[in-house]
Design a protein around this motif. Structure first.
Motif, mmCIF file in Angstrom:
data_model
loop_
_atom_site.group_PDB
_atom_site.id
_atom_site.type_symbol
_atom_site.label_atom_id
_atom_site.label_comp_id
_atom_site.label_asym_id
_atom_site.label_seq_id
_atom_site.Cartn_x
_atom_site.Cartn_y
_atom_site.Cartn_z
ATOM 1 N N GLU A 1 -26.921 -50.612 -55.458
ATOM 2 C CA GLU A 1 -25.633 -50.587 -54.782
ATOM 3 C C GLU A 1 -25.163 -49.172 -54.455
ATOM 4 O O GLU A 1 -24.034 -48.983 -54.003
ATOM 5 C CB GLU A 1 -24.572 -51.305 -55.615
ATOM 6 N N GLU A 2 -26.028 -48.203 -54.660
ATOM 7 C CA GLU A 2 -25.657 -46.813 -54.424
ATOM 8 C C GLU A 2 -25.223 -46.589 -52.976
ATOM 9 O O GLU A 2 -24.230 -45.898 -52.714
ATOM 10 C CB GLU A 2 -26.829 -45.866 -54.754
ATOM 11 N N HIS A 3 -25.952 -47.183 -52.056
ATOM 12 C CA HIS A 3 -25.630 -47.014 -50.629
ATOM 13 C C HIS A 3 -24.224 -47.541 -50.311
ATOM 14 O O HIS A 3 -23.465 -46.909 -49.575
ATOM 15 C CB HIS A 3 -26.676 -47.725 -49.765
ATOM 16 N N PHE A 4 -23.883 -48.703 -50.860
ATOM 17 C CA PHE A 4 -22.560 -49.288 -50.605
ATOM 18 C C PHE A 4 -21.453 -48.413 -51.191
ATOM 19 O O PHE A 4 -20.398 -48.239 -50.588
ATOM 20 C CB PHE A 4 -22.478 -50.712 -51.162
ATOM 21 N N LEU A 5 -21.725 -47.864 -52.385
ATOM 22 C CA LEU A 5 -20.749 -46.983 -53.009
ATOM 23 C C LEU A 5 -20.558 -45.725 -52.173
ATOM 24 O O LEU A 5 -19.422 -45.287 -51.956
ATOM 25 C CB LEU A 5 -21.195 -46.620 -54.432
ATOM 26 N N GLN A 6 -21.639 -45.150 -51.684
ATOM 27 C CA GLN A 6 -21.546 -43.956 -50.835
ATOM 28 C C GLN A 6 -20.756 -44.264 -49.561
ATOM 29 O O GLN A 6 -19.940 -43.461 -49.116
ATOM 30 C CB GLN A 6 -22.953 -43.436 -50.477
ATOM 31 N N SER A 7 -21.006 -45.428 -48.973
ATOM 32 C CA SER A 7 -20.305 -45.831 -47.749
ATOM 33 C C SER A 7 -18.802 -45.995 -48.015
ATOM 34 O O SER A 7 -17.962 -45.523 -47.239
ATOM 35 C CB SER A 7 -20.902 -47.135 -47.224
ATOM 36 N N ALA A 8 -18.452 -46.665 -49.111
ATOM 37 C CA ALA A 8 -17.038 -46.857 -49.456
ATOM 38 C C ALA A 8 -16.381 -45.513 -49.756
ATOM 39 O O ALA A 8 -15.238 -45.257 -49.332
ATOM 40 C CB ALA A 8 -16.917 -47.796 -50.658
ATOM 41 N N ALA A 9 -17.091 -44.646 -50.445
ATOM 42 C CA ALA A 9 -16.549 -43.327 -50.757
ATOM 43 C C ALA A 9 -16.325 -42.520 -49.487
ATOM 44 O O ALA A 9 -15.328 -41.787 -49.378
ATOM 45 C CB ALA A 9 -17.493 -42.580 -51.708
ATOM 46 N N ALA A 10 -17.222 -42.641 -48.514
ATOM 47 C CA ALA A 10 -17.058 -41.919 -47.247
ATOM 48 C C ALA A 10 -15.800 -42.392 -46.522
ATOM 49 O O ALA A 10 -15.064 -41.574 -45.949
ATOM 50 C CB ALA A 10 -18.295 -42.109 -46.373
ATOM 51 N N MET A 11 -15.530 -43.691 -46.546
ATOM 52 C CA MET A 11 -14.321 -44.215 -45.904
ATOM 53 C C MET A 11 -13.074 -43.697 -46.619
ATOM 54 O O MET A 11 -12.102 -43.279 -45.986
ATOM 55 C CB MET A 11 -14.344 -45.750 -45.900
ATOM 56 N N LEU A 12 -13.096 -43.714 -47.945
ATOM 57 C CA LEU A 12 -11.959 -43.228 -48.721
ATOM 58 C C LEU A 12 -11.775 -41.726 -48.506
ATOM 59 O O LEU A 12 -10.643 -41.246 -48.366
ATOM 60 C CB LEU A 12 -12.169 -43.543 -50.201
ATOM 61 N N ASN A 13 -12.870 -40.987 -48.423
ATOM 62 C CA ASN A 13 -12.806 -39.550 -48.180
ATOM 63 C C ASN A 13 -12.199 -39.249 -46.816
ATOM 64 O O ASN A 13 -11.418 -38.307 -46.669
ATOM 65 C CB ASN A 13 -14.201 -38.926 -48.287
ATOM 66 N N GLU A 14 -12.553 -40.051 -45.823
ATOM 67 C CA GLU A 14 -11.987 -39.852 -44.482
ATOM 68 C C GLU A 14 -10.471 -40.013 -44.515
ATOM 69 O O GLU A 14 -9.730 -39.203 -43.945
ATOM 70 C CB GLU A 14 -12.615 -40.829 -43.492
ATOM 71 N N GLU A 15 -9.988 -41.052 -45.181
ATOM 72 C CA GLU A 15 -8.541 -41.261 -45.303
ATOM 73 C C GLU A 15 -7.888 -40.118 -46.084
ATOM 74 O O GLU A 15 -6.823 -39.623 -45.698
ATOM 75 C CB GLU A 15 -8.237 -42.599 -45.980
ATOM 76 N N ALA A 16 -8.539 -39.693 -47.164
ATOM 77 C CA ALA A 16 -7.988 -38.602 -47.976
ATOM 78 C C ALA A 16 -7.932 -37.310 -47.165
ATOM 79 O O ALA A 16 -6.962 -36.541 -47.279
ATOM 80 C CB ALA A 16 -8.835 -38.413 -49.237
ATOM 81 N N SER A 17 -8.938 -37.074 -46.335
ATOM 82 C CA SER A 17 -8.946 -35.866 -45.497
ATOM 83 C C SER A 17 -7.795 -35.887 -44.504
ATOM 84 O O SER A 17 -7.138 -34.867 -44.275
ATOM 85 C CB SER A 17 -10.284 -35.750 -44.763
ATOM 86 N N HIS A 18 -7.538 -37.059 -43.913
ATOM 87 C CA HIS A 18 -6.404 -37.186 -42.983
ATOM 88 C C HIS A 18 -5.085 -36.924 -43.716
ATOM 89 O O HIS A 18 -4.199 -36.243 -43.197
ATOM 90 C CB HIS A 18 -6.369 -38.575 -42.340
#
Length: 129
Positions: A21-38
């Protein structure tokens, strides 16, 4: 259980996940990171908990909107499928073609006229020749 290092809002976190599930976790983290960056770009530096909370809420809002659209699409699809099913069950209608029928009296009269015309033509030929 594998541990994955993710980056959100300029901060690094180590998170455990299930094998594969590492790939799914990385994908979810990327989405959360994008929101945090905004958020960081708009508001500036903020406490980690608030950044994660606000980013999570923004993603939840987007997810709720998408879920609503999915429900609308599913409802519309069900309506269209019901319409298709109705049309498939309906017996096929054959095209009705009407052919005019000439009454026997008319056919007989035409045959008599044709016989007279032929007799007249034969008489004209006999007298001309």
């Amino acid at each position: 259980m594998p541990h994955v290092e993710i980056a959100i809002g300029g901060r690094t976190f180590e998170v455990a996940c299930q094998e594969g599930e590492e790939h799914f976790l990385q994908s979810a983290a990327a989405m959360l990171n994008e929101e945090a960056s905004h958020m960081s770009a708009q508001i500036g530096r903020m406490p980690e908990a608030k950044m994660l909370l606000m980013s999570g809420l923004m993603l939840a809002d987007k997810t709720a909107g998408l879920e609503e659209k999915v429900k609308e699409a599913e409802t519309r699809m069900a309506q269209l499928q019901a319409r298709i099913d109705t049309l498939e069950v309906r017996p096929t209608q054959t095209e009705r073609v009407e052919v005019p029928v000439i009454p026997a009296e008319v056919s007989d009269a035409m045959a008599q006229i044709a016989a007279r015309a032929e007799a007249l033509a034969a008489e004209v030929e006999r007298r001309a020749g």
